[in-house]
Enzyme design. Structure first.
Site, PDB file in Angstrom:
ATOM      1  N   SER A  85       0.801  -1.230   0.000  1.00  0.00           N
ATOM      2  CA  SER A  85       0.000   0.000   0.000  1.00  0.00           C
ATOM      3  C   SER A  85       0.825   1.268   0.000  1.00  0.00           C
ATOM      4  CB  SER A  85      -0.933   0.007   1.204  1.00  0.00           C
ATOM      5  OG  SER A  85      -1.766  -1.129   1.138  1.00  0.00           O
TER       6      SER A  85
ATOM      7  N   ASP B 163     -10.765  -6.455  -0.466  1.00  0.00           N
ATOM      8  CA  ASP B 163     -10.208  -5.353   0.295  1.00  0.00           C
ATOM      9  C   ASP B 163      -9.702  -5.942   1.608  1.00  0.00           C
ATOM     10  OD1 ASP B 163     -10.569  -2.059   0.199  1.00  0.00           O
ATOM     11  OD2 ASP B 163     -10.287  -2.877   2.234  1.00  0.00           O
TER      12      ASP B 163
ATOM     13  N   HIS C 277     -15.147  -0.095   2.906  1.00  0.00           N
ATOM     14  CA  HIS C 277     -14.990   1.247   3.458  1.00  0.00           C
ATOM     15  C   HIS C 277     -16.165   2.149   3.135  1.00  0.00           C
ATOM     16  CE1 HIS C 277     -10.763   0.606   4.599  1.00  0.00           C
ATOM     17  NE2 HIS C 277     -10.712  -0.167   3.498  1.00  0.00           N
TER      18      HIS C 277
ATOM     19  N   CYS D 224      -7.755   2.133   1.452  1.00  0.00           N
ATOM     20  CA  CYS D 224      -8.798   1.360   0.799  1.00  0.00           C
ATOM     21  C   CYS D 224      -8.260   0.713  -0.473  1.00  0.00           C
ATOM     22  CB  CYS D 224      -9.984   2.275   0.462  1.00  0.00           C
ATOM     23  SG  CYS D 224     -11.226   1.452  -0.547  1.00  0.00           S
TER      24      CYS D 224
END
Lengths: 365, 615
Positions: B326, B365, B371, B384
């Site tokens: 991420s 996710d 989310h 997210c």
């Protein structure tokens, strides 16, 4: 007899030869001073030896050739006896038995033989009709080879060869037949492999092998030759100058005051100096040959010729050795090298030459 | 008439004598010319040759090795120095029976199996006349014992040598590297004349990169020596020039902090000053002691380092290649904005999974429940995945690859260390070289930094610093300055701009920077655990790098996953957010969560650097 005699003539002294010898003596002192690392005591010692040498020369010049001829057999036989004694009881010096201690001083009987052999051969032929016949030649060969063999087993092959050569010169000058000469040369050539295998010591074989490739064993047998060639070569045309021989000063050159002194001379004075030195040596040799031609008796002319040629031979062998074209044999450079007996012997020889010349008979018409 | 009785024929005798004498005169002439020719050959033709040999005989050149430059950190803490030590050296050529000699020596001082093995290895490789080290670091007592017996042990020498010493031991090894004995391979590549008398050469790290600065210049003492090698007088002397001291940008306090924080773990920390590119921390853990390499490491120790499952020899900061996870999201978000694929208000409804049109495959996710309605700021703050799956699909792989390239991904950063890894960006060439076609799914997971994308911690830190420095990427560099050890004149290295983001991108940077601050300081930020009590604003992004692929219907179960297959924890950050002084990238291998494993390390570093005390 001529009415007016100079002082030199009165004492049987030969001016040209004496001058050449004095010049060599001066050169000797200069080079030894340099080669010894400017050691005054060594230089003075050489000066003393040269002094003794010239004294011996003076004394020898006073001996009439006829007297010398009469003494010759006794000197020769005496020398032989001493050689045998030195073999039996000789003091060990430098691994070889060469010296005979006579209490006050030591002598090398082989040095006596350097003169006694040509004298004896010349005396023998003076009793014969010349030119030499084969039978005479064989007897003469015996006279030569017996002492040469005794010296060779000391072992001192270099001196033995020089002794044999001085006798052989007499033989040659006496007119030994060419066929006989050829025969002897063939015999020597044929026996060479035999001598190589059975009579030479390892170190002697190595020295000869080294001649062909000094670099094969640069720190061993080849070391002398390599270092002396470096010294000679780096001298160039004009040399590095007196006292500037780095090879000798820094101890790279072994035996720099004795057998290899020519390398020091060559390094310091170059080819230019060498040509002057050569001129003096060749002049002295030439003077000896001239004396031989003036001598009218068998004994004197043969002896004079042999002495002159032997002198040249020493010169040639020593320089050949230093410049790497002959094997390393312990032959000093006449007069120049530091050393006692050889100077005395040599000077005695020159004294004889002068006596021969002074007492020459007036040339026949 | 011939007479029977031979009488002396004087005339004939004289004639024969004369002719023989003539022959000898000719002989003398020939032999004299022979000698003269020989002398001309030696003294004129070969003069140069013998002159050279004569000089070589006379003059012995003794190399005077220079003192190697020190390596210091930015505050002057010494990292590499030269330390005089007693060494026991043996010249094999002079030693005679080596076995019995070593037995004798080992009765006097302790010789370990490692010492002996190293000595024998060197002895076989090096010429016999060259002394080889048997033992180093002899104590005074040991040196004295050897000194007493040395006259009876030919070939044994007791020397005081300056030896490279790394006083902080393992600290910063992956930056510093080490010196070692010059090997045969080194011999082929170096200018051996510069190394006369020098036994060591930089093998790795800074020691290798700045070899030419640290080495100095060899001096030469030319002595006249005699045939026995004894020095008679000095002919000339060129003094050696000591190597320059090298100051690094590394801050030892931070470096130690980073290495200690990672202790017992595996990972890397790189900290960079965004405005200059100065590398403040360059840590890779586990570490090892460089001092054991200086004299050649013994086989057993080396094997244990090589075989160590934690691979301490690998420089993770430079050569560790990890999926960014991420942490890639801020960079892709910027690309989406700049390329007009999204705006800051573009919203995606995250239901916990994403599917490509016409496919039943679900890209999950990390938050199963999703989310909900998510804009870019929220997507970065809460990390997210669905938002970025969507963005990745919109951008496509080519645009993403192009957008990431200016940050330095996929190519070497050009740091002053050799053998840097360049990571992986799936460029067209890479795709062509790969035998497989490009799959649409690969584009999707690329959005969350998985799939064919690999970054090094150094690249990640550099890219973070670029965001912090408003789109200007400074060349990351370890060298701070060099110092002349005699004049103490300091030559500072000037920071260099590596590249800038295109102008059209710059207006979108603040939005990304703001989102990254929100990661740490926002209520729902994934990095909030390090932000709540911070005395300054931090911008950051957490990341998780999958080690093992999780199959479609499989759930990641921590307890069932062996430690070494657990996810790597990542964190990138810079601070203070409004005036960035430090940018950090942290990777903790198998640390699982960026927020818990990696982020606190970054916080410690920033506290120490910005506030001067570790919290």
């Amino acid at each position: 007899m001529p009415t007016s005699l100079t002082t030199l003539q009165r004492w049987n002294l030969d001016k040209p030869l004496g001058t050449a010898l004095l010049m060599l003596a001066i050169i000797s002192l200069g080079v030894i001073f340099s080669a010894s690392g400017q050691d005054v005591s060594i230089t003075v010692a050489q000066l003393v030896r040269l002094g003794i040498g010239f004294a011996v020369l003076f004394l020898a010049a006073q001996i009439h050739p006829d007297t010398l001829a009469r003494w010759t057999p006794y000197i020769y036989l005496g020398g032989l006896v001493l050689l045998v004694i030195v073999l039996l009881t000789g003091v060990i010096g430098k691994g070889a038995q060469r010296w005979l201690n006579l209490g006050l001083f030591s002598i090398q009987p082989s040095e006596i033989m350097k003169l006694a052999v040509p004298m004896m051969v010349a005396w023998y032929f003076s009793q014969q009709h010349l030119p030499a016949t084969s039978k005479q030649a064989i007897i003469a060969a015996g006279i030569i080879l017996l002492p040469a063999a005794l010296v060779a087993v000391q072992p001192d092959l270099g001196t033995a060869l020089m002794i044999a050569s001085s006798g052989a010169f007499v033989l040659f000058l006496a007119g030994m037949g060419w066929t006989l000469i050829a025969g002897i040369l063939i015999l020597i050539a044929a026996s060479a492999p035999l001598v190589w295998s059975y009579f030479l010591h390892d170190y002697q074989r190595n020295r000869i092998l080294t001649l062909f490739d000094p670099t094969a064993d640069p720190l061993g047998t080849g070391y002398h030759t390599i270092q002396s060639m470096i010294a000679v070569g780096s001298g160039g045309i004009f040399g590095k100058g007196w006292l500037e021989s780095s090879q000798a000063r820094l101890d790279f050159l072994p035996e720099s005051s004795t057998d290899f002194i020519f390398a020091v001379f060559a390094e310091e004075f170059g080819l230019f100096g060498i040509i002057i030195l050569f001129s003096i040596f060749i002049f002295a040799t030439g003077r000896g040959i001239i004396i031989a031609t003036y001598a009218q008796e068998t004994y004197t002319r043969l002896l004079a010729g042999s002495l002159a040629l032997t002198f040249f031979l020493y010169f040639f062998v020593n320089i050949g050795m230093v410049t790497g074209i002959l094997p390393v044999v312990g032959v000093p450079l006449p007069i120049i090298s530091y050393g006692g007996s050889s100077v005395v012997t040599l000077m005695a020889g020159f004294g004889m030459l002068m006596s021969i010349h002074a007492n020459r008979k007036i040339a026949q018409p | 008439m011939k007479l029977d009785i031979p009488i002396k024929d004087s005339f004939r005798e004289s004639r024969v004598f004369s002719s023989r004498l003539t022959i000898t005169v000719i002989g003398i002439a020939i032999l004299s010319l022979l000698l003269l020719a020989r002398l001309v050959y030696l003294q004129i033709v070969s003069y140069g040759h013998y002159e050279t040999l004569s000089q070589k005989n006379r003059i012995n050149s003794l190399p005077l090795p220079p003192v190697r430059g020190l390596i210091l950190d930015r505050n002057g803490v010494v990292l590499a120095q030269n330390f005089p030590v007693y060494t026991l050296e043996i010249t094999p050529e002079l030693a005679g029976d080596m076995e019995s000699l070593i037995t004798d020596i080992s009765r006097l001082i302790e010789i370990s199996a490692g010492d002996l093995e190293r000595f024998n290895k060197q002895r076989k490789k090096r010429p016999k006349f060259e002394p080889q080290v048997l033992r180093t670091h002899l104590s005074d007592a040991e040196a004295a014992r050897i000194a007493v017996k040395r006259p009876f042990m030919p070939g044994v020498e007791l020397q005081v040598r300056l030896q490279r010493h790394y006083p902080l031991g393992t600290l910063g090894i992956h930056t510093l590297g080490y010196v070692g004995r010059i090997s045969e391979d080194d011999q082929r590549t170096i200018d051996t004349s510069r190394y006369r008398g020098t036994q060591y050469i930089g093998k790795l790290g800074i020691e290798k990169s700045y070899e030419s600065i640290l080495l100095g210049r060899v001096g030469i003492e030319r002595n006249e020596v005699n045939a026995y090698g004894r020095k008679l007088r000095e002919v000339s002397r060129i003094a050696p020039v000591a190597g320059k001291n090298l100051y690094l940008n590394i801050d030892t306090r931070l470096q130690a902090l980073a290495e200690n924080a990672l202790a017992e773990k595996r990972g890397a920390v790189v900290a960079i000053e965004p405005s200059t590119g100065a590398v403040l921390t360059f840590a890779s853990v586990p570490t090892y002691d460089p001092n054991q390499f200086v004299n050649g490491i013994d086989q057993a120790s080396y094997k244990s380092l090589l075989d160590n499952i934690d691979k301490p020899l690998i420089n993770r900061a430079l050569n560790g290649q990890y999926a960014p996870g991420s942490t890639i999201k801020p960079f892709l978000g910027l690309a989406g904005l700049a390329l007009g694929k999204i705006t800051t208000t573009t919203e995606v409804n995250c239901k916990g999974w994403y599917s490509l049109p016409g496919s039943r495959h679900r890209f999950r996710d990390w938050k199963k429940t999703g989310h909900g309605i998510t804009n870019l700021k929220k997507a970065i703050t809460e990390s997210c995945d669905v938002y970025f799956y969507t963005l990745a699909t919109k951008l496509g792989i080519e645009l993403m690859t192009q957008a990431l390239a200016p940050f330095g991904f996929g190519r070497k950063t050009g740091i002053d260390l050799a053998l840097e890894s360049k990571g992986l960006l799936p460029t067209q060439e890479w795709k062509d070289a790969r035998k497989e076609p490009w799959y649409a799914g690969e584009t999707v997971i690329f959005g969350i930094g998985q799939g064919p994308i690999l970054v090094t911690p150094l690249q990640l830190a550099t890219a973070t610093a670029m965001i912090a420095n408003n789109g200007v990427r400074m060349q990351p560099i370890l060298r701070f300055a060099s110092e002349n050890p005699v004049t103490h004149k300091i030559n500072r290295f000037t920071p260099k701009v590596r590249n800038r983001l295109p102008d059209f991108v710059l207006p979108y940077l603040p939005a990304i920077q703001e989102a990254m601050v929100n990661v740490v300081h926002g209520k729902k930020g994934t990095g909030r655990r390090i932000g709540w009590n911070a005395k300054y604003k931090i911008a950051g992004k957490t990341g998780t790098s999958q080690v093992k692929g999780i199959k479609q219907n499989e759930v990641y179960n921590r307890d069932l996953t062996p430690e070494r297959f657990r996810d790597h924890a990542l964190f990138i950050a810079y601070a203070p957010a409004d005036d960035p002084k430090i940018a950090v990238a942290v990777i903790v291998e198998n640390g699982e969560h960026g927020s818990s494993a990696a982020a606190p390390i970054a916080r410690k570093l920033m506290d120490e650097y910005l506030l001067g005390n570790a919290s």
